[in-house]
Design an enzyme around this catalytic site. Structure first.
Site, mmCIF file in Angstrom:
data_model
loop_
_atom_site.group_PDB
_atom_site.id
_atom_site.type_symbol
_atom_site.label_atom_id
_atom_site.label_comp_id
_atom_site.label_asym_id
_atom_site.label_seq_id
_atom_site.Cartn_x
_atom_site.Cartn_y
_atom_site.Cartn_z
ATOM 1 N N LYS A 10 -22.303 -8.865 -6.401
ATOM 2 C CA LYS A 10 -22.492 -8.253 -5.185
ATOM 3 C C LYS A 10 -23.498 -7.061 -5.305
ATOM 4 O O LYS A 10 -23.653 -6.552 -6.450
ATOM 5 C CB LYS A 10 -21.279 -7.792 -4.497
ATOM 6 C CG LYS A 10 -20.384 -8.901 -3.810
ATOM 7 C CD LYS A 10 -19.307 -8.623 -3.061
ATOM 8 C CE LYS A 10 -18.338 -9.561 -2.713
ATOM 9 N NZ LYS A 10 -17.152 -9.010 -1.704
ATOM 10 N N TYR A 50 -20.056 -16.042 5.430
ATOM 11 C CA TYR A 50 -19.114 -15.452 5.954
ATOM 12 C C TYR A 50 -18.441 -15.698 7.211
ATOM 13 O O TYR A 50 -17.620 -14.984 7.744
ATOM 14 C CB TYR A 50 -18.909 -13.738 5.750
ATOM 15 C CG TYR A 50 -18.920 -13.458 4.188
ATOM 16 C CD1 TYR A 50 -17.675 -13.559 3.429
ATOM 17 C CD2 TYR A 50 -20.015 -12.692 3.750
ATOM 18 C CE1 TYR A 50 -17.906 -13.182 2.068
ATOM 19 C CE2 TYR A 50 -20.005 -12.252 2.500
ATOM 20 C CZ TYR A 50 -18.674 -12.339 1.716
ATOM 21 O OH TYR A 50 -18.910 -12.026 0.330
ATOM 22 N N ASN A 113 -16.884 -4.493 -3.681
ATOM 23 C CA ASN A 113 -15.960 -4.919 -4.594
ATOM 24 C C ASN A 113 -16.528 -6.017 -5.715
ATOM 25 O O ASN A 113 -15.795 -6.522 -6.547
ATOM 26 C CB ASN A 113 -14.501 -5.561 -3.993
ATOM 27 C CG ASN A 113 -15.040 -6.988 -3.198
ATOM 28 O OD1 ASN A 113 -16.159 -7.108 -3.199
ATOM 29 N ND2 ASN A 113 -13.908 -7.753 -2.748
ATOM 30 N N HIS A 116 -17.742 -11.909 -5.609
ATOM 31 C CA HIS A 116 -17.220 -12.779 -4.636
ATOM 32 C C HIS A 116 -16.899 -14.204 -5.455
ATOM 33 O O HIS A 116 -17.565 -14.484 -6.481
ATOM 34 C CB HIS A 116 -18.012 -13.368 -3.637
ATOM 35 C CG HIS A 116 -17.293 -14.557 -2.875
ATOM 36 N ND1 HIS A 116 -16.492 -14.432 -1.904
ATOM 37 C CD2 HIS A 116 -17.687 -15.719 -2.944
ATOM 38 C CE1 HIS A 116 -16.112 -15.771 -1.400
ATOM 39 N NE2 HIS A 116 -16.886 -16.629 -2.017
ATOM 40 N N GLU A 127 -19.491 -23.769 -0.617
ATOM 41 C CA GLU A 127 -20.375 -22.438 -0.895
ATOM 42 C C GLU A 127 -21.438 -22.974 -1.933
ATOM 43 O O GLU A 127 -22.576 -22.128 -1.798
ATOM 44 C CB GLU A 127 -19.421 -21.562 -1.336
ATOM 45 C CG GLU A 127 -18.327 -21.073 -0.389
ATOM 46 C CD GLU A 127 -17.349 -20.030 -0.825
ATOM 47 O OE1 GLU A 127 -17.289 -19.602 -1.913
ATOM 48 O OE2 GLU A 127 -16.692 -19.468 0.010
HETATM 49 P P1 CMP Z 1 -14.986 -11.791 -0.709
HETATM 50 O O1 CMP Z 1 -14.338 -12.348 -1.645
HETATM 51 O O2 CMP Z 1 -16.544 -11.677 -0.708
HETATM 52 O O3 CMP Z 1 -14.636 -12.078 0.861
HETATM 53 C C1 CMP Z 1 -14.683 -11.338 2.169
HETATM 54 C C2 CMP Z 1 -14.840 -10.092 2.066
HETATM 55 O O4 CMP Z 1 -14.700 -9.322 3.092
HETATM 56 C C3 CMP Z 1 -14.067 -9.562 0.540
HETATM 57 O O5 CMP Z 1 -14.458 -10.032 -0.311
HETATM 58 C C4 CMP Z 1 -14.128 -8.007 0.714
HETATM 59 O O6 CMP Z 1 -15.232 -7.544 0.070
HETATM 60 C C5 CMP Z 1 -14.517 -7.909 2.175
HETATM 61 N N1 CMP Z 1 -13.202 -7.296 2.928
HETATM 62 C C6 CMP Z 1 -12.095 -7.573 3.001
HETATM 63 N N2 CMP Z 1 -11.393 -6.607 3.516
HETATM 64 C C7 CMP Z 1 -12.131 -5.695 3.861
HETATM 65 C C8 CMP Z 1 -12.096 -4.480 4.660
HETATM 66 N N3 CMP Z 1 -10.994 -4.023 5.263
HETATM 67 N N4 CMP Z 1 -13.106 -3.688 4.990
HETATM 68 C C9 CMP Z 1 -14.464 -4.052 4.456
HETATM 69 N N5 CMP Z 1 -14.628 -5.039 3.712
HETATM 70 C C10 CMP Z 1 -13.465 -5.868 3.418
#
Ligand code: CMP
Length: 139
Positions: A10, A50, A113, A116, A127
């Site tokens: 990311k 998403y 984070n 993904h 995906e």
């Molecule tokens: P990902 O695995 O990419 O799938 C959905 C994403 O939403 C997740 O990782 C997080 O990065 C994001 N996400 C989940 N919860 C929150 C939150 N409370 N605030 C912002 N982003 C979120």
């Protein structure tokens, strides 16, 4: 079984030049990078990718973040690759991620984070098909 999963490095990670460090963790854990490209995700691509989260309060922020800088999309192959990749990534929230995982080492917050990963073999196929043509994946 030998599986393929879909992975994204990311914007928070590409911004900090962590592509190689994250790939190194994947490879050390038995995941083989069988396709990879660095792209600038469009808003439409992020919204489609998403779509399952479109009703969540963080959806706008998530799309904004994923289009804020380049990402690296990947196909990873290995024994039980879907679960293995999720283990190497660690918990979504870095404060809950185990020692030695990508998110423990590198993630900044639940949103930023770093990575993904597909949550199932079915979603992995969906995906992968969103970002790669069959002939771009070389196992
Ligand atoms: P990902 O695995 O990419 O799938 C959905 C994403 O939403 C997740 O990782 C997080 O990065 C994001 N996400 C989940 N919860 C929150 C939150 N409370 N605030 C912002 N982003 C979120």
């Amino acid at each position: 079984a030998l599986e393929r999963t879909f992975s994204i490095i990311k914007p928070d990670a590409t911004n900090r030049n962590l592509t190689g460090a994250i790939n190194s963790l994947f490879e050390k854990n038995g995941l083989r990078i069988v396709a990879q490209k660095r792209i600038q995700m469009t808003t439409a691509q992020a919204e489609t990718f998403y779509a399952v989260h479109s009703a969540r309060p963080f959806f706008g922020e998530l799309v904004e973040f994923m289009t804020s800088a380049p990402v690296v999309v990947q196909v990873l192959e290995g024994e039980n690759a879907v679960l293995k990749h999720r283990e190497v990534m660690g918990a979504t929230n870095p404060s809950e991620a185990a020692e030695g995982t990508v998110r423990k080492e590198f993630a900044l917050s639940i949103g930023e984070n770093s990575v993904h990963g597909s949550d199932s073999l079915e979603n992995a196929a969906i995906e992968i098909a969103q970002f790669f043509a069959g002939n771009e994946i070389v196992g």
